[in-house]
Design an enzyme around this catalytic site. Structure first.
Site, PDB file in Angstrom:
ATOM      1  N   SER A 192      12.323 -31.128 -45.865  1.00 54.24           N
ATOM      2  CA  SER A 192      11.254 -31.934 -46.469  1.00 54.24           C
ATOM      3  C   SER A 192      11.227 -33.339 -45.881  1.00 54.24           C
ATOM      4  CB  SER A 192      11.458 -31.995 -47.979  1.00 54.24           C
ATOM      5  OG  SER A 192      10.491 -32.810 -48.594  1.00 54.24           O
ATOM      6  N   PHE A 232       9.536 -33.401 -42.376  1.00 55.95           N
ATOM      7  CA  PHE A 232       8.080 -33.276 -42.409  1.00 55.95           C
ATOM      8  C   PHE A 232       7.423 -34.530 -42.986  1.00 55.95           C
ATOM      9  CE2 PHE A 232       8.930 -28.801 -41.686  1.00 55.95           C
ATOM     10  CZ  PHE A 232       7.867 -28.447 -40.882  1.00 55.95           C
ATOM     11  N   HIS A 233       8.060 -35.188 -43.949  1.00 57.83           N
ATOM     12  CA  HIS A 233       7.516 -36.457 -44.434  1.00 57.83           C
ATOM     13  C   HIS A 233       7.522 -37.506 -43.319  1.00 57.83           C
ATOM     14  CE1 HIS A 233       7.846 -34.797 -48.516  1.00 57.83           C
ATOM     15  NE2 HIS A 233       7.118 -35.827 -48.916  1.00 57.83           N
ATOM     16  N   GLU A 234       8.576 -37.523 -42.539  1.00 57.32           N
ATOM     17  CA  GLU A 234       8.635 -38.478 -41.439  1.00 57.32           C
ATOM     18  C   GLU A 234       7.575 -38.177 -40.382  1.00 57.32           C
ATOM     19  OE1 GLU A 234       9.979 -41.735 -39.267  1.00 57.32           O
ATOM     20  OE2 GLU A 234      10.483 -41.111 -41.319  1.00 57.32           O
TER      21      GLU A 234
END
Length: 528
Positions: free
Chosen positions: A450, A453-455
């Site tokens: 997670s 993917f946020h980065e």
């Protein structure tokens, strides 16, 4: 039962008007079974202390009604036996039976006013068993009034700050490479379908299938990243493309993983690990382009051969949801341009300036960021996903749960985004457990995926790789441990819930906004 007069006043009036019936009334009152009923109930109350605490007011009213009914019956029988008079006296007796007889059941010497052990509605033991709909309405009214005043005050002080180029500008026309990249992303699901078709026909080996799928899924994610990095596009356009690319990647992984597992089940002789009655056993393993197309546009990230479907599309309902979507999107734009942008433009880098000044900026930015975040949640997870589900007749619309009541940070992540949560559990957490990885390590791996993917969704469009989003998500791991410890030790849902709200809305989101904004401005200043 409504009482308009006191028993004392009624008694005086009856005595004055019918003196001959006074002895009969006294005899009647002596023969009333009120005292017996009350004493019996008092004894039962003393024998069962727990029932005193749990009895409701409605039961008390029922008991009083029963006492009143028995009293009326006894007085009626006594009056019929003893009273023999004229028609006027009979009329008076009827009035006694119909009016004052009921009121005589509430004599202060025979009916106790306090019959149960009860808590105040706002006490700590009873507050969550009460309905607070009125207080909730009050909070809504106060919230609307206060924020309306703040909006009017802001407009009077600063004027209209929303620029005409907020929704569309000439720079948006230069983002056509991102649009073309977005339009070509369906090529990768088509390639995965062809590989699965060849694998089903056993024309290629399983090792080749795995290698091809790794290549397809990796390219589907790296291709948009390279396009965004090579183009000086708007941040909003880049974020939109990255979100779309991440969704395609997650769907491809689920499609490949599910089909691989179905092939293993179909070719396996020993089906001990397969749950009887599961879709893997009930459904034949067939590759259909129609099912893949429906899956790619459906509001889910987990592939299966069939989904629960609704019978029809409610067109009027969809129209209302679209109107709400437009309204709340406008509210988000207003909050960003009118409040958030002026605050961050008049701020310093939170890690380089004065500490107290940084805290003040973060606290001032927390409220508009919270409003934007809540509007974003409502627009995407409730309105948009429900609109998409309605148009596709997709039945399972549990896109979120009551995450606002989360007692721990771990519970928040299980309730906030159900499509991603189900994908994580299905394709990361359970596979890790099946391979002998401990539960704690499996949770850390899920947070690691997670965080990556946020980065990608933030750093790539901003062309900044400071790993702020990655560290922000990984910081959830110690918060999970802390809130779980507090819950196990104190069993108090309020502590973990307050930590969640503070870490996300008061500290986390405003800090991320300030960090990325100043890093983005510094990068543009260095390039200029």
């Amino acid at each position: 039962m409504v009482i308009s007069d006191s028993p004392e006043d009624v008694g005086v009036a009856d005595t004055a008007t019918s003196p001959r019936t006074e002895p009969d009334l006294k005899n009647t009152l002596r023969r009333r079974p009120i005292a017996t009923v009350v004493e019996g109930e008092a004894e039962s109350d003393s024998k069962d202390g727990n029932s005193l605490v749990t009895d409701s007011t409605s039961s008390e009213d029922t008991v009083l009604a029963k006492i009143s009914g028995e009293d009326n019956k006894a007085r009626t029988e006594a009056s019929v036996d003893s009273v023999h008079g004229s028609g006027e006296e009979k009329k008076q007796t009827g009035e006694d039976r119909g009016g004052s007889g009921v009121k005589f059941a509430y004599r202060p010497s025979e009916i106790p006013a306090h019959r149960r052990i009860k808590e105040s509605p706002l006490s700590s033991d009873a507050i969550f068993r009460q309905s607070h709909a009125g207080l909730f309405n009050l909070c809504i009214v106060v919230l609307v009034a206060v924020n309306s005043r703040l909006i009017i005050e802001n407009l009077m002080k600063y004027g209209w700050l929303i620029k005409t180029g907020f929704w569309f500008s000439s720079r948006s026309l230069r983002d056509w490479p991102l649009l073309m990249c977005c339009l070509t992303l369906p090529i990768f699901p088509l390639a995965a379908f062809l590989v699965e078709k060849l694998a089903l026909q056993k024309r290629i080996k399983e090792s080749v299938v795995v290698s091809l799928h790794i290549t397809i899924t990796t390219t589907a994610l790296l291709y948009p990243v390279l396009v965004i990095l090579r183009c000086d596009s708007a941040v909003l356009s880049g974020v939109t493309l990255m979100l779309f690319a991440c969704i395609v990647w997650l769907k491809l992984v689920s499609y490949v993983h599910t089909n691989y597992d179905m092939r293993m089940v179909a070719t396996s002789v020993d089906k001990v690990d397969v749950v009887p009655g599961s879709p893997s056993m009930d459904c034949s393993h067939d590759i259909s382009l129609k099912s893949l197309t429906y899956f790619m546009v459906a509001p889910t990230l987990c592939y299966q051969t069939s989904y629960p479907r609704t019978p029809c599309v409610r067109k009027s309902w969809v129209s209302r949801q679209f109107v709400k979507l437009i309204i709340f999107t406008g509210v988000m734009g207003f909050m960003i341009e009118q409040y958030i942008n002026p605050i961050i433009k008049n701020s310093q880098h939170p890690l380089k300036g004065n500490l107290l000044y940084a805290i003040e900026r973060v606290l001032k930015l927390s409220l508009p960021c919270l409003y934007v975040w809540l509007c974003m949640f409502y627009c995407f997870f409730h309105l948009w996903l429900n609109i998409l589900a309605e148009l596709l007749c997709f039945g399972d619309r549990e896109f979120y749960k009551d995450w606002w009541n989360a007692k721990t940070v771990e519970e928040y992540w299980r309730l906030w985004n159900m499509p991603v949560h189900k994908w994580m559990v299905r394709h990361i957490y359970f596979p890790c457990l099946r391979h002998g990885i401990p539960k704690g390590v499996a949770v850390v791996i899920a947070f690691l995926v997670s965080a990556v993917f946020h980065e990608l969704c933030i750093a790539v469009p901003c062309h900044i790789f400071k790993w702020w989003a990655f560290m922000g998500i990984m910081f959830q791991v110690p918060l999970v441990l802390i809130t779980n410890y507090l819950w196990d030790k104190f069993q108090n849902s309020m502590v973990g819930n307050m930590i969640f709200w503070f870490s996300f809305c008061i500290l986390g989101q405003p800090m991320m906004v300030l960090l990325y904004y100043h890093d983005l401005m510094n990068r543009k200043g260095a390039n200029w």
